[in-house]
Scaffold this motif. Structure first.
Motif, mmCIF file in Angstrom:
data_model
loop_
_atom_site.group_PDB
_atom_site.id
_atom_site.type_symbol
_atom_site.label_atom_id
_atom_site.label_comp_id
_atom_site.label_asym_id
_atom_site.label_seq_id
_atom_site.Cartn_x
_atom_site.Cartn_y
_atom_site.Cartn_z
ATOM 1 N N GLN A 13 -6.358 3.300 -1.432
ATOM 2 C CA GLN A 13 -7.420 2.523 -0.798
ATOM 3 C C GLN A 13 -6.947 1.092 -0.632
ATOM 4 O OE1 GLN A 13 -10.690 3.627 0.147
ATOM 5 N NE2 GLN A 13 -10.830 1.618 1.119
ATOM 6 N N VAL A 14 -6.696 0.671 0.605
ATOM 7 C CA VAL A 14 -6.287 -0.710 0.872
ATOM 8 C C VAL A 14 -7.374 -1.468 1.620
ATOM 9 C CG1 VAL A 14 -5.045 -0.144 3.019
ATOM 10 C CG2 VAL A 14 -4.392 -2.173 1.705
ATOM 11 N N GLY A 15 -8.217 -0.756 2.379
ATOM 12 C CA GLY A 15 -9.328 -1.407 3.070
ATOM 13 C C GLY A 15 -10.420 -1.778 2.089
ATOM 14 N N ALA A 64 -4.804 -0.712 -3.734
ATOM 15 C CA ALA A 64 -3.680 -1.571 -3.331
ATOM 16 C C ALA A 64 -4.249 -2.922 -2.931
ATOM 17 C CB ALA A 64 -2.898 -0.965 -2.178
ATOM 18 N N PHE A 65 -3.845 -3.970 -3.644
ATOM 19 C CA PHE A 65 -4.412 -5.302 -3.412
ATOM 20 C C PHE A 65 -3.290 -6.302 -3.146
ATOM 21 C CE2 PHE A 65 -6.421 -9.306 -5.130
ATOM 22 C CZ PHE A 65 -7.379 -9.421 -4.127
ATOM 23 N N ALA A 118 0.832 -1.206 0.000
ATOM 24 C CA ALA A 118 0.000 0.000 0.000
ATOM 25 C C ALA A 118 0.866 1.256 0.000
ATOM 26 C CB ALA A 118 -0.937 -0.004 1.200
ATOM 27 N N VAL A 119 1.902 1.258 0.823
ATOM 28 C CA VAL A 119 2.799 2.424 0.874
ATOM 29 C C VAL A 119 3.555 2.559 -0.441
ATOM 30 C CG1 VAL A 119 4.829 3.393 2.023
ATOM 31 C CG2 VAL A 119 2.973 2.412 3.383
ATOM 32 N N ARG A 120 3.960 1.449 -1.018
ATOM 33 C CA ARG A 120 4.640 1.503 -2.314
ATOM 34 C C ARG A 120 3.727 2.086 -3.391
ATOM 35 N NH1 ARG A 120 8.203 -3.435 -3.103
ATOM 36 N NH2 ARG A 120 9.387 -2.125 -1.677
ATOM 37 N N ARG A 121 2.453 1.762 -3.342
ATOM 38 C CA ARG A 121 1.496 2.307 -4.305
ATOM 39 C C ARG A 121 1.353 3.823 -4.173
ATOM 40 N NH1 ARG A 121 -0.381 1.167 -8.640
ATOM 41 N NH2 ARG A 121 -2.602 1.424 -8.231
ATOM 42 N N ALA A 122 1.677 4.350 -2.993
ATOM 43 C CA ALA A 122 1.585 5.794 -2.785
ATOM 44 C C ALA A 122 2.728 6.549 -3.445
ATOM 45 C CB ALA A 122 1.566 6.101 -1.289
ATOM 46 N N GLY A 123 3.797 5.857 -3.813
ATOM 47 C CA GLY A 123 4.970 6.523 -4.367
ATOM 48 C C GLY A 123 5.944 6.898 -3.266
ATOM 49 N N VAL A 129 -0.094 12.485 1.643
ATOM 50 C CA VAL A 129 -0.531 11.150 1.228
ATOM 51 C C VAL A 129 -1.527 10.636 2.252
ATOM 52 C CG1 VAL A 129 0.188 8.746 0.874
ATOM 53 C CG2 VAL A 129 1.646 10.617 0.057
ATOM 54 N N ALA A 130 -2.568 9.941 1.803
ATOM 55 C CA ALA A 130 -3.529 9.332 2.721
ATOM 56 C C ALA A 130 -3.736 7.874 2.334
ATOM 57 C CB ALA A 130 -4.857 10.082 2.709
ATOM 58 N N VAL A 131 -3.753 7.004 3.336
ATOM 59 C CA VAL A 131 -3.989 5.580 3.107
ATOM 60 C C VAL A 131 -5.241 5.185 3.873
ATOM 61 C CG1 VAL A 131 -3.083 3.239 3.302
ATOM 62 C CG2 VAL A 131 -1.512 5.148 2.857
ATOM 63 N N GLU A 132 -6.248 4.712 3.145
ATOM 64 C CA GLU A 132 -7.521 4.326 3.760
ATOM 65 C C GLU A 132 -7.465 2.842 4.108
ATOM 66 O OE1 GLU A 132 -10.455 3.763 5.550
ATOM 67 O OE2 GLU A 132 -10.758 2.561 3.741
ATOM 68 N N ALA A 133 -7.465 2.539 5.407
ATOM 69 C CA ALA A 133 -7.322 1.154 5.868
ATOM 70 C C ALA A 133 -8.472 0.710 6.743
ATOM 71 C CB ALA A 133 -5.998 0.989 6.632
ATOM 72 N N SER A 134 -9.534 1.506 6.835
ATOM 73 C CA SER A 134 -10.650 1.140 7.705
ATOM 74 C C SER A 134 -11.678 0.272 6.992
ATOM 75 C CB SER A 134 -11.335 2.402 8.243
ATOM 76 O OG SER A 134 -12.036 3.078 7.209
ATOM 77 N N GLY A 135 -11.751 0.394 5.658
ATOM 78 C CA GLY A 135 -12.750 -0.357 4.914
ATOM 79 C C GLY A 135 -14.149 0.203 5.031
#
Length: 345
Positions: free
Chosen positions: A264-266, A290-291, A164-169, A238-244
């Motif tokens: 979006q990983v959730g 991110a899958f 997921a972090v890699r997908r953010a760049g 950068v924002a990573v959504e992990a709550s789903g």
């Protein structure tokens, strides 16, 4: 041997299963620990994950570590394969190797992959929550000597976070927001810090979950239901959504800067979800999915060996015979982060 088998929604059993034998190119692993994942909980509670529905009994689990017991014909020479008795982590994916995605180096989105404990295809791919597991030899990863198996059991979810972090760049020197402080969200914190993020802010509804985010290295934690919390950033890079949940994605889109990246990983609930799409247009926000993961699995083992504090995300270790209570604990975010099943080695 004992195995943790889901027969339908709410019907989780510890069954007696036959001990498998490895064939050519396969290894038999004595499973020690298996981490209970959110997808395992969905199979238990709802009989499926998203569009993947149970059509037959299935051994759950894809976060497993253990020890090599034996090999099928032609394996275990010690040159390329871990020796018998070696502690190993199991990469849960078997990509097809021939589809366009595999050919382009994106094996994590292979259209014909097999993944431990998944009902995405029928017959289902049986999982790793069993005392003995047969897997392709090339899915074994020797666990570094300095890494205890209990901590190594975090390798699979940490790989998801690293991807997921890699997908953010490039996040070095950046301010990263993570919505959701479950196991994946907390491990995204660790992955972002390892990638050089200058600051990581985490939001969640539960103070207990936010405490685990601090263990993982969060610089600031914020109650998601408290708009007056002084910890809310004005904007992030950068924002990573992990709550789903849709509200988490909405928070990410509203707080990321113009031209920023949201990952979006959730997994959101099945069906349509509210979506602030106009913000993606007017602020030129890049929204990326991110899958799962691929090569990040090896990186995860190295990071776990270097960061003993991450073992603090393991809330409890429960014998497999008490699997239902372990699932109940894993599903209670006020009491637990990551729960492991213990198969006794």
């Amino acid at each position: 041997m004992l195995g943790c088998v889901i027969h339908g929604a709410g019907d989780l059993r510890v069954d007696e299963l036959p001990v498998p034998s490895p064939g050519p190119g396969q290894a038999l692993v004595a499973v020690r620990y298996g981490g209970v994942c959110g997808s395992d909980l969905h199979y238990w509670r709802h009989g499926g994950v998203g569009d993947f529905r149970l059509a037959e009994p299935m051994v759950l689990g894809h976060e497993v570590v253990g020890t090599v017991v034996s090999y099928g014909d032609g394996g275990g020479d010690g040159a390329s394969d871990p020796l018998v008795g070696t502690p190993v982590a199991v990469h849960p994916a078997t990509p097809c190797g021939v589809c366009p995605e595999c050919a382009s180096g994106r094996r994590n989105v292979c259209r014909d992959t097999r993944y431990l404990g998944s009902a995405a295809r029928t017959p289902h791919v049986q999982g790793g929550f069993a005392a003995r597991l047969v897997v392709p030899v090339d899915q074994l990863r020797a666990v570094p000597a300095e890494l205890p198996l209990r901590r190594a059991a975090l390798a699979e979810p940490l790989s998801v976070a690293l991807h997921a972090v890699r997908r953010a760049g490039d996040v070095s020197g950046r301010h990263v927001l993570v919505t959701g402080a479950g196991p994946i969200g907390c491990l995204v914190v660790a992955a972002a810090k390892a990638a050089g993020a200058a600051r990581v802010t985490v939001t969640d509804l539960l103070p207990q979950a936010l405490a685990y985010a601090v263990v993982a290295g969060a610089d600031k934690v914020v109650r998601a239901d408290d708009p007056g919390d002084a910890g809310w950033p004005a904007e992030v890079d950068v924002a990573v959504e992990a709550s789903g949940v849709a509200a988490g994605l909405d928070t990410c889109l509203r707080l990321v800067r113009r031209g920023g990246v949201v990952v979006q990983v959730g997994l959101l609930p099945p069906g349509p979800s509210p979506f602030a799409g106009n913000l993606v247009v007017t602020r030129e926000i890049e929204l990326r999915g991110a899958f799962r993961f691929d090569g990040e699995f090896d990186e995860a083992l190295g990071l776990l060996g270097a960061e003993p504090a991450l073992e603090g995300l393991v809330s409890a270790v429960v014998p497999v015979g008490e699997a239902e209570s372990a699932f109940g604990l894993a599903g209670d975010r006020e009491r637990a982060c990551k729960v492991l099943l213990d198969f006794g080695g």
